[in-house]
Design a protein around this motif. Structure first.
Motif, PDB file in Angstrom:
ATOM      1  N   VAL A 188      -6.666  12.426   2.774  1.00  0.00           N
ATOM      2  CA  VAL A 188      -6.398  11.777   1.119  1.00  0.00           C
ATOM      3  C   VAL A 188      -6.339  12.877   0.260  1.00  0.00           C
ATOM      4  N   ALA A 189      -5.480  12.721  -0.815  1.00  0.00           N
ATOM      5  CA  ALA A 189      -5.379  13.734  -1.817  1.00  0.00           C
ATOM      6  C   ALA A 189      -5.023  13.124  -3.157  1.00  0.00           C
ATOM      7  N   LYS A 190      -5.523  13.699  -4.044  1.00  0.00           N
ATOM      8  CA  LYS A 190      -5.252  13.456  -5.604  1.00  0.00           C
ATOM      9  C   LYS A 190      -3.719  13.889  -5.898  1.00  0.00           C
ATOM     10  N   LEU A 191      -2.736  13.245  -5.914  1.00  0.00           N
ATOM     11  CA  LEU A 191      -1.509  13.824  -6.140  1.00  0.00           C
ATOM     12  C   LEU A 191      -0.916  13.682  -7.808  1.00  0.00           C
ATOM     13  N   ASP A 192      -1.536  13.080  -8.433  1.00  0.00           N
ATOM     14  CA  ASP A 192      -1.034  12.707  -9.797  1.00  0.00           C
ATOM     15  C   ASP A 192      -2.484  12.815 -11.038  1.00  0.00           C
ATOM     16  N   THR A 193      -1.999  13.607 -12.057  1.00  0.00           N
ATOM     17  CA  THR A 193      -2.837  13.610 -12.876  1.00  0.00           C
ATOM     18  C   THR A 193      -3.652  12.385 -13.631  1.00  0.00           C
ATOM     19  N   LEU A 194      -2.913  11.419 -13.901  1.00  0.00           N
ATOM     20  CA  LEU A 194      -3.263  10.397 -14.710  1.00  0.00           C
ATOM     21  C   LEU A 194      -2.829   9.088 -14.290  1.00  0.00           C
ATOM     22  N   ARG A 195      -2.001   8.885 -13.566  1.00  0.00           N
ATOM     23  CA  ARG A 195      -1.363   7.819 -13.203  1.00  0.00           C
ATOM     24  C   ARG A 195      -2.259   6.693 -12.221  1.00  0.00           C
ATOM     25  N   PRO A 196      -2.171   5.490 -12.340  1.00  0.00           N
ATOM     26  CA  PRO A 196      -3.309   4.666 -11.427  1.00  0.00           C
ATOM     27  C   PRO A 196      -2.664   4.952  -9.753  1.00  0.00           C
ATOM     28  N   ASP A 197      -1.535   5.086  -9.734  1.00  0.00           N
ATOM     29  CA  ASP A 197      -1.136   5.394  -8.097  1.00  0.00           C
ATOM     30  C   ASP A 197      -1.371   6.957  -7.853  1.00  0.00           C
ATOM     31  N   ALA A 198      -2.508   7.481  -8.118  1.00  0.00           N
ATOM     32  CA  ALA A 198      -2.540   9.001  -8.057  1.00  0.00           C
ATOM     33  C   ALA A 198      -2.846   9.522  -6.730  1.00  0.00           C
ATOM     34  N   PHE A 199      -3.309   8.523  -5.797  1.00  0.00           N
ATOM     35  CA  PHE A 199      -3.613   8.929  -4.556  1.00  0.00           C
ATOM     36  C   PHE A 199      -2.647   8.825  -3.330  1.00  0.00           C
ATOM     37  N   GLY A 200      -2.596   9.655  -2.426  1.00  0.00           N
ATOM     38  CA  GLY A 200      -1.845   9.615  -1.179  1.00  0.00           C
ATOM     39  C   GLY A 200      -2.646  10.255  -0.100  1.00  0.00           C
ATOM     40  N   ALA A 201      -1.873  10.531   0.977  1.00  0.00           N
ATOM     41  CA  ALA A 201      -2.060  11.088   2.125  1.00  0.00           C
ATOM     42  C   ALA A 201      -0.763  11.628   2.712  1.00  0.00           C
ATOM     43  N   PRO A 202      -0.498  12.908   1.916  1.00  0.00           N
ATOM     44  CA  PRO A 202       1.091  13.474   2.216  1.00  0.00           C
ATOM     45  C   PRO A 202       1.576  13.461   3.684  1.00  0.00           C
ATOM     46  N   ASN A 203       0.655  13.891   4.715  1.00  0.00           N
ATOM     47  CA  ASN A 203       1.119  14.119   6.070  1.00  0.00           C
ATOM     48  C   ASN A 203       1.180  12.597   6.643  1.00  0.00           C
ATOM     49  N   THR A 204       0.229  11.767   6.464  1.00  0.00           N
ATOM     50  CA  THR A 204      -0.167  10.473   7.233  1.00  0.00           C
ATOM     51  C   THR A 204       0.118   9.361   6.632  1.00  0.00           C
ATOM     52  N   GLY A 205       0.043   9.192   5.377  1.00  0.00           N
ATOM     53  CA  GLY A 205       0.375   7.934   4.658  1.00  0.00           C
ATOM     54  C   GLY A 205      -1.323   7.220   4.943  1.00  0.00           C
ATOM     55  N   PRO A 206      -1.457   5.956   4.447  1.00  0.00           N
ATOM     56  CA  PRO A 206      -2.574   5.279   4.359  1.00  0.00           C
ATOM     57  C   PRO A 206      -2.776   4.745   5.708  1.00  0.00           C
ATOM     58  N   GLN A 207      -4.208   4.646   5.911  1.00  0.00           N
ATOM     59  CA  GLN A 207      -4.783   3.733   7.119  1.00  0.00           C
ATOM     60  C   GLN A 207      -4.956   2.392   7.067  1.00  0.00           C
ATOM     61  N   GLY A 208      -4.818   1.983   5.627  1.00  0.00           N
ATOM     62  CA  GLY A 208      -4.521   0.264   5.406  1.00  0.00           C
ATOM     63  C   GLY A 208      -4.225   0.041   4.156  1.00  0.00           C
ATOM     64  N   LEU A 209      -3.856  -1.308   4.035  1.00  0.00           N
ATOM     65  CA  LEU A 209      -3.551  -1.813   2.610  1.00  0.00           C
ATOM     66  C   LEU A 209      -4.317  -2.975   2.501  1.00  0.00           C
ATOM     67  N   VAL A 210      -4.705  -3.250   1.187  1.00  0.00           N
ATOM     68  CA  VAL A 210      -5.550  -4.152   0.769  1.00  0.00           C
ATOM     69  C   VAL A 210      -4.984  -5.055  -0.438  1.00  0.00           C
ATOM     70  N   HIS A 211      -4.833  -6.274  -0.241  1.00  0.00           N
ATOM     71  CA  HIS A 211      -4.195  -7.211  -1.310  1.00  0.00           C
ATOM     72  C   HIS A 211      -4.795  -8.667  -1.257  1.00  0.00           C
ATOM     73  N   ASP A 212      -5.252  -9.020  -2.244  1.00  0.00           N
ATOM     74  CA  ASP A 212      -5.713 -10.629  -2.275  1.00  0.00           C
ATOM     75  C   ASP A 212      -6.689 -10.815  -1.292  1.00  0.00           C
ATOM     76  N   GLY A 213      -7.783  -9.693  -0.821  1.00  0.00           N
ATOM     77  CA  GLY A 213      -8.743  -9.943   0.014  1.00  0.00           C
ATOM     78  C   GLY A 213      -8.323  -9.823   1.336  1.00  0.00           C
ATOM     79  N   ARG A 214      -7.110  -9.531   1.762  1.00  0.00           N
ATOM     80  CA  ARG A 214      -6.612  -9.404   3.101  1.00  0.00           C
ATOM     81  C   ARG A 214      -6.075  -7.921   3.500  1.00  0.00           C
ATOM     82  N   ILE A 215      -6.728  -7.380   4.451  1.00  0.00           N
ATOM     83  CA  ILE A 215      -6.419  -5.977   4.904  1.00  0.00           C
ATOM     84  C   ILE A 215      -5.473  -6.033   6.029  1.00  0.00           C
ATOM     85  N   THR A 216      -4.666  -4.928   5.885  1.00  0.00           N
ATOM     86  CA  THR A 216      -3.844  -4.788   7.011  1.00  0.00           C
ATOM     87  C   THR A 216      -4.108  -3.299   7.628  1.00  0.00           C
TER      88      THR A 216
END
Ligand code: SIN
Length: 323
Positions: A163-191
């Motif tokens: 993980v890395a912080k990639l933006d100074t102020l925006r809410p979508d500031a975090f990413g994992a440049p080489n791999t992408g996320p390990q999961g996604l979470v919406h409405d109480g469900r996780i993929t």
């Protein structure tokens, strides 16, 4: 219900601004964890929650003593058989460093999830409440066990190593440049997506008791003055991370100086100031250690622990290849 302990350390998620439209100027760490939890409808339905106020700092003020004290406290919480997982609220500015330190030192398979916010709690459309709720959802999920330390931000779940912080102020500031996320979470469900295959938590040779040696980072720029290398050494650095250009390249003068201090016994790690991609060791860096994909900030933490553990240079290189 899973029993989740939320350990608060401050940050923008606990930030207070003078007016609702202020998203960049405010006081970090101004609100307590009880107030933050009160602003999250449905939190108590997600897990059996206990809270603890460990600190109230702006994460720019986090230092190795803070990492160690936090890890000692978290290890005690995680060793409690009445706790199934932990969420840590933390400032976003150095969140990736604390996350990686904990990933290398905590001895647990229980979920450990850091979260924060890019907008203070008093802002219009504050992102802290949904991030905190999602972090608890992740920590209470069986799929989070054994993944090491995770970071839940803006509906994504990242591994601490990537993980890395990639933006100074925006809410979508975090990413994992080489791999992408390990999961996604919406409405109480996780993929869940791919997990990291690098050693962490139970599988590392480090713990919260491992001493942290001083390691300095030097970043490449045009005309870098080589006396900065000797200055770091004279100030007490026991290791250096060279955040080089491209594939950790350095000017001829810097290359010669790094080779010289490495030959004199200083541990030198080659990393890159570029925030994505892999590194390939070159013959121009004799006696030096290479990371294949850690950022300079994370390479520094791994080197601090390695030197603190009195590892030999080949052992440090092997740690960098597998952690
Ligand atoms: C901090 O890192 O404590 C302040 C900034 C933030 O949390 O976004």
């Amino acid at each position: 219900m899973q029993r989740i302990c939320i350990v608060a350390t401050g940050g923008t998620i606990a930030g207070k601004g003078a007016a609702p439209r202020q998203t960049a100027s405010y006081r970090a760490g101004a609100l307590g964890i009880t107030e933050l939890c009160a602003a999250v409808p449905g939190l108590e339905a997600e897990a059996d929650i206990t809270v603890e106020q460990f600190a109230s700092i702006d994460s720019k003020d986090a230092d190795p003593d803070f990492w160690q004290a936090l890890a000692v406290r978290l290890q005690a919480v995680l060793d409690d058989s009445d706790i199934d997982g932990v969420v840590i609220t933390h400032g976003t500015d150095t969140l990736e460093e604390t996350a990686y330190y904990l990933h290398l030192t905590l001895k647990t398979a229980k979920p450990v999830v850091l979260t924060g916010a890019m907008r203070p709690a008093t802002a219009l459309s504050a992102d802290g409440p949904i991030n905190l709720l999602n972090a608890v959802t992740v920590a209470a999920h069986p799929g989070a066990r054994g993944r090491g330390v995770l970071v839940a931000m803006n509906h994504a779940v990242f591994g601490a190593r990537e993980v890395a912080k990639l933006d100074t102020l925006r809410p979508d500031a975090f990413g994992a440049p080489n791999t992408g996320p390990q999961g996604l979470v919406h409405d109480g469900r996780i993929t869940w997506l791919a997990a990291s295959d690098r050693a962490h938590t139970m599988d590392t040779r480090f713990s919260p008791a491992t001493p942290l040696a001083r390691v300095d980072i030097l970043a490449a720029y045009a005309g870098f003055p080589i006396d900065a290398i000797q200055a770091a050494r004279a100030a007490g650095a026991r290791g250096l991370v060279w955040a080089g250009t491209g594939n950790s390249t350095a000017s001829q003068a810097v290359e010669a100086e790094l080779a010289s201090v490495a030959a004199a016994g200083l541990a030198v790690v080659r990393a890159s100031r570029v925030n994505c991609g892999m590194l390939v060791p070159t013959e121009s860096a004799p006696g030096q250690i290479w990371t294949d994909s850690l950022s300079p900030w994370k390479a520094r933490i791994l080197l601090m622990l390695s030197i603190g553990s009195r590892l030999s240079r080949p052992e440090i290189q092997s740690v960098f290849a597998s952690y």
